[in-house]
Motif scaffolding. Structure first.
Motif, PDB file in Angstrom:
ATOM      1  N   GLY A  12       1.602   5.962  -1.268  1.00 16.92           N
ATOM      2  CA  GLY A  12       2.427   7.004  -0.663  1.00 16.92           C
ATOM      3  C   GLY A  12       2.763   6.718   0.787  1.00 16.92           C
ATOM      4  O   GLY A  12       2.198   5.829   1.422  1.00 16.92           O
ATOM      5  N   GLU A  13       3.697   7.500   1.309  1.00 16.11           N
ATOM      6  CA  GLU A  13       4.258   7.294   2.647  1.00 16.11           C
ATOM      7  C   GLU A  13       3.234   7.351   3.772  1.00 16.11           C
ATOM      8  O   GLU A  13       3.423   6.734   4.804  1.00 16.11           O
ATOM      9  CB  GLU A  13       5.348   8.333   2.928  1.00 16.11           C
ATOM     10  N   ASN A  14       2.159   8.105   3.603  1.00 17.27           N
ATOM     11  CA  ASN A  14       1.177   8.262   4.675  1.00 17.27           C
ATOM     12  C   ASN A  14       0.100   7.180   4.688  1.00 17.27           C
ATOM     13  O   ASN A  14      -0.842   7.258   5.463  1.00 17.27           O
ATOM     14  CB  ASN A  14       0.510   9.640   4.584  1.00 17.27           C
ATOM     15  N   VAL A  36       0.844  -1.202   0.000  1.00 22.85           N
ATOM     16  CA  VAL A  36       0.000   0.000   0.000  1.00 22.85           C
ATOM     17  C   VAL A  36       0.876   1.247   0.000  1.00 22.85           C
ATOM     18  O   VAL A  36       0.627   2.195  -0.749  1.00 22.85           O
ATOM     19  CB  VAL A  36      -0.961   0.025   1.222  1.00 22.85           C
ATOM     20  N   LYS A  37       1.905   1.246   0.823  1.00 30.10           N
ATOM     21  CA  LYS A  37       2.818   2.389   0.914  1.00 30.10           C
ATOM     22  C   LYS A  37       3.457   2.691  -0.448  1.00 30.10           C
ATOM     23  O   LYS A  37       3.541   3.847  -0.865  1.00 30.10           O
ATOM     24  CB  LYS A  37       3.889   2.109   1.972  1.00 30.10           C
ATOM     25  N   SER A  84      -9.891   7.927  -0.391  1.00 25.35           N
ATOM     26  CA  SER A  84      -9.205   9.211  -0.603  1.00 25.35           C
ATOM     27  C   SER A  84     -10.104  10.382  -0.242  1.00 25.35           C
ATOM     28  O   SER A  84      -9.656  11.356   0.375  1.00 25.35           O
ATOM     29  CB  SER A  84      -8.745   9.331  -2.057  1.00 25.35           C
ATOM     30  N   ALA A  85     -11.397  10.296  -0.603  1.00 19.27           N
ATOM     31  CA  ALA A  85     -12.343  11.369  -0.270  1.00 19.27           C
ATOM     32  C   ALA A  85     -12.538  11.472   1.241  1.00 19.27           C
ATOM     33  O   ALA A  85     -12.636  12.578   1.786  1.00 19.27           O
ATOM     34  CB  ALA A  85     -13.680  11.125  -0.970  1.00 19.27           C
TER      35      ALA A  85
END
Length: 166
Positions: free
Chosen positions: A74-76, A69-70, A154-155
């Protein structure tokens, strides 16, 4: 066996030599496969998975590991760790198995499982879905499912960020 054991019994670290999947195949169960990160489980996920489950006898979910997933998001991300995501998915009555994969795509996992039906969201073109070649070569089906509008992880993350800023 209590409820927690029932849930954990649906979670697997690999599909290789999985006796449960072999049993389903031998008893001619129609295996449905889908995959994703399923970070912050929401209504859109549940609707999508319920529809997928209705297309066969057993629903198997390929779940991206935290490191996967990272790399993809992305990192978060992920917000929720892989064990917690797996438990949430496995607790759904129409989910029969959750299997982790660490690669960026579930291609190898699909190759090992050899599902009868491969499902992704309608935001994918059927021919571009990872594993299309594997499933269609054995006479299986590849289908897409309409997503719930305005319902995404994401939303939700954006909404939370915006609330913090106010």
């Amino acid at each position: 066996m209590n409820y927690k054991n029932n849930i954990v019994a649906k979670i697997f670290s690999t599909a290789k030599d999985n006796a449960l999947i072999d049993t389903w195949k031998k008893s001619h169960q129609k295996l449905v496969f889908t995959n994703g990160c399923f970070d912050i489980l929401h209504r859109g996920h549940v609707d999508y998975l319920a529809q997928a489950a209705s297309l066969g006898d057993k629903l198997i979910i390929g779940l991206n590991t935290d490191s996967s997933v990272k790399r993809l998001k992305g990192e978060n991300r992920p917000i929720i760790n892989q064990e917690s995501r797996a438990i949430l998915l496995a607790s759904l009555c129409f989910v029969d198995a959750v299997i982790f994969f660490d690669e960026d795509t579930p291609y190898q996992l699909i190759k090992e499982i050899q599902p009868d039906v491969l499902i992704k969201g309608a935001d994918y073109q059927i021919e571009n879905i990872v594993g299309y070649d594997i499933v269609t070569a054995k006479g299986g089906e590849v289908k897409t499912i309409d997503l719930v509008p305005n319902c995404s992880t994401s939303a939700i993350i954006e909404k939370i960020k915006n609330m913090k800023d106010k």
